[in-house]
Design a protein around this motif. Structure first.
Motif, PDB file in Angstrom:
ATOM      1  N   ASP A   1      10.831 -11.300  -0.980  1.00 46.02           N
ATOM      2  CA  ASP A   1      11.140 -10.004  -0.395  1.00 46.02           C
ATOM      3  C   ASP A   1      10.001  -9.531   0.503  1.00 46.02           C
ATOM      4  O   ASP A   1       8.915 -10.083   0.512  1.00 46.02           O
ATOM      5  CB  ASP A   1      11.500  -8.974  -1.472  1.00 46.02           C
ATOM      6  N   SER A   2      10.267  -8.491   1.285  1.00 44.67           N
ATOM      7  CA  SER A   2       9.308  -8.033   2.288  1.00 44.67           C
ATOM      8  C   SER A   2       8.054  -7.414   1.688  1.00 44.67           C
ATOM      9  O   SER A   2       7.075  -7.213   2.391  1.00 44.67           O
ATOM     10  CB  SER A   2       9.987  -7.038   3.222  1.00 44.67           C
ATOM     11  N   LEU A   3       8.048  -7.104   0.402  1.00 44.67           N
ATOM     12  CA  LEU A   3       6.882  -6.502  -0.218  1.00 44.67           C
ATOM     13  C   LEU A   3       5.886  -7.533  -0.740  1.00 44.67           C
ATOM     14  O   LEU A   3       4.775  -7.183  -1.101  1.00 44.67           O
ATOM     15  CB  LEU A   3       7.305  -5.586  -1.374  1.00 44.67           C
ATOM     16  N   GLU A   4       6.278  -8.797  -0.780  1.00 47.00           N
ATOM     17  CA  GLU A   4       5.402  -9.807  -1.359  1.00 47.00           C
ATOM     18  C   GLU A   4       3.994  -9.806  -0.761  1.00 47.00           C
ATOM     19  O   GLU A   4       3.031  -9.806  -1.501  1.00 47.00           O
ATOM     20  CB  GLU A   4       6.029 -11.208  -1.240  1.00 47.00           C
ATOM     21  N   PRO A   5       3.822  -9.804   0.574  1.00 43.49           N
ATOM     22  CA  PRO A   5       2.448  -9.821   1.100  1.00 43.49           C
ATOM     23  C   PRO A   5       1.628  -8.615   0.648  1.00 43.49           C
ATOM     24  O   PRO A   5       0.468  -8.763   0.280  1.00 43.49           O
ATOM     25  CB  PRO A   5       2.642  -9.820   2.619  1.00 43.49           C
ATOM     26  N   ALA A   6       2.209  -7.425   0.633  1.00 46.29           N
ATOM     27  CA  ALA A   6       1.479  -6.222   0.206  1.00 46.29           C
ATOM     28  C   ALA A   6       1.122  -6.295  -1.270  1.00 46.29           C
ATOM     29  O   ALA A   6       0.025  -5.921  -1.676  1.00 46.29           O
ATOM     30  CB  ALA A   6       2.315  -4.981   0.482  1.00 46.29           C
ATOM     31  N   ARG A   7       2.030  -6.806  -2.088  1.00 42.86           N
ATOM     32  CA  ARG A   7       1.791  -6.910  -3.534  1.00 42.86           C
ATOM     33  C   ARG A   7       0.740  -7.986  -3.802  1.00 42.86           C
ATOM     34  O   ARG A   7      -0.156  -7.814  -4.600  1.00 42.86           O
ATOM     35  CB  ARG A   7       3.102  -7.231  -4.238  1.00 42.86           C
ATOM     36  N   ARG A   8       0.856  -9.110  -3.135  1.00 43.55           N
ATOM     37  CA  ARG A   8      -0.062 -10.220  -3.382  1.00 43.55           C
ATOM     38  C   ARG A   8      -1.458  -9.952  -2.846  1.00 43.55           C
ATOM     39  O   ARG A   8      -2.401 -10.622  -3.228  1.00 43.55           O
ATOM     40  CB  ARG A   8       0.510 -11.499  -2.783  1.00 43.55           C
ATOM     41  N   ALA A   9      -1.611  -8.978  -1.956  1.00 33.52           N
ATOM     42  CA  ALA A   9      -2.931  -8.641  -1.427  1.00 33.52           C
ATOM     43  C   ALA A   9      -3.760  -7.880  -2.451  1.00 33.52           C
ATOM     44  O   ALA A   9      -4.954  -7.703  -2.267  1.00 33.52           O
ATOM     45  CB  ALA A   9      -2.798  -7.833  -0.145  1.00 33.52           C
ATOM     46  N   LEU A  10      -3.151  -7.443  -3.530  1.00 35.39           N
ATOM     47  CA  LEU A  10      -3.880  -6.741  -4.586  1.00 35.39           C
ATOM     48  C   LEU A  10      -4.493  -7.746  -5.554  1.00 35.39           C
ATOM     49  O   LEU A  10      -3.852  -8.730  -5.925  1.00 35.39           O
ATOM     50  CB  LEU A  10      -2.943  -5.794  -5.332  1.00 35.39           C
ATOM     51  N   VAL A  11      -5.724  -7.481  -5.970  1.00 36.39           N
ATOM     52  CA  VAL A  11      -6.472  -8.409  -6.804  1.00 36.39           C
ATOM     53  C   VAL A  11      -7.022  -7.668  -8.013  1.00 36.39           C
ATOM     54  O   VAL A  11      -7.555  -6.557  -7.859  1.00 36.39           O
ATOM     55  CB  VAL A  11      -7.647  -9.014  -5.991  1.00 36.39           C
ATOM     56  N   PRO A  12      -6.915  -8.244  -9.219  1.00 39.10           N
ATOM     57  CA  PRO A  12      -7.536  -7.593 -10.372  1.00 39.10           C
ATOM     58  C   PRO A  12      -9.005  -7.280 -10.110  1.00 39.10           C
ATOM     59  O   PRO A  12      -9.738  -8.086  -9.547  1.00 39.10           O
ATOM     60  CB  PRO A  12      -7.368  -8.623 -11.488  1.00 39.10           C
ATOM     61  N   GLY A  13      -9.403  -6.066 -10.488  1.00 33.06           N
ATOM     62  CA  GLY A  13     -10.758  -5.598 -10.248  1.00 33.06           C
ATOM     63  C   GLY A  13     -10.881  -4.736  -9.000  1.00 33.06           C
ATOM     64  O   GLY A  13     -11.889  -4.069  -8.793  1.00 33.06           O
ATOM     65  N   GLN A  14      -9.836  -4.735  -8.161  1.00 30.95           N
ATOM     66  CA  GLN A  14      -9.847  -3.969  -6.912  1.00 30.95           C
ATOM     67  C   GLN A  14      -9.593  -2.490  -7.194  1.00 30.95           C
ATOM     68  O   GLN A  14      -8.666  -2.142  -7.918  1.00 30.95           O
ATOM     69  CB  GLN A  14      -8.768  -4.529  -5.991  1.00 30.95           C
ATOM     70  N   LEU A  15     -10.401  -1.622  -6.606  1.00 29.51           N
ATOM     71  CA  LEU A  15     -10.189  -0.182  -6.726  1.00 29.51           C
ATOM     72  C   LEU A  15      -9.090   0.246  -5.767  1.00 29.51           C
ATOM     73  O   LEU A  15      -9.031  -0.231  -4.628  1.00 29.51           O
ATOM     74  CB  LEU A  15     -11.474   0.582  -6.417  1.00 29.51           C
TER      75      LEU A  15
END
Length: 174
Positions: A2-16
């Motif tokens: 889906d179109s949200l995959e890049p935005a979701r996958r750009a998040l990384v554990p530990g990121q504020l």
């Protein structure tokens, strides 16, 4: 995918991140990640604070819908069980004060805590497939990952140890 995959996958554990509360649930909050249109997450207030806020005291943490809060990405999960065809997963955030300063999670290789905040000893590995949108994140100490890379592949081992860190002072200029 889906179109949200890049935005979701750009998040990384530990990121504020900054999050806007969109609804209350019996266990916590649903939020939208500010600056990432359509990317939602959850904050499990019961899991994070029930020991410190027993009984009904926990409800003082349920800030009004529309409030923006600081948070740290705790987990990024996305998988599609084929037996049911139902999408599960999501993004979980922590708002624990200690996590906002230095976020740790257990290493999926050795089980010991690793720091995923900037400057920490941990890495988040995105596990993806070309067969569909499934994916999840593996957490690792830099050393644990480097130890599992073939000894003859020194370049990949070095990358695991140095990615995101400043180059050593004795490195040659570019």
């Amino acid at each position: 995918m889906d179109s949200l995959e890049p935005a979701r996958r750009a998040l990384v554990p530990g990121q504020l991140v900054r999050a806007k509360i969109v609804s209350h649930q019996p266990w916590g909050l649903f939020v939208d990640i500010v600056g990432r249109e359509g990317v939602g997450a959850s904050v499990d207030l019961i899991e994070q604070f029930s020991a410190a806020f027993p009984g009904r005291q926990i409800y003082q943490l349920f800030l009004p819908v529309g409030t923006e809060i600081d948070a740290v990405v705790e987990q990024v999960r996305d998988w599609y069980p084929s037996e049911r065809g139902i999408r599960q997963g999501g993004i979980r955030l922590s708002i624990r004060p200690a996590d906002l300063t230095s976020f740790s999670w257990s290493c999926d290789f050795c089980g010991q805590p690793t720091t995923l905040s900037p400057g920490g000893d941990g890495l988040s590995l995105a596990v993806l497939t070309t067969d569909g949108p499934e994916g999840y994140t593996v957490t690792s100490h830099r050393e644990c990952l480097a130890e599992r890379i073939r000894p003859e592949d020194g370049g990949q081992r070095a990358r695991a140890l140095w990615i995101g860190k400043p180059l050593p002072s004795n490195s040659p200029p570019e």
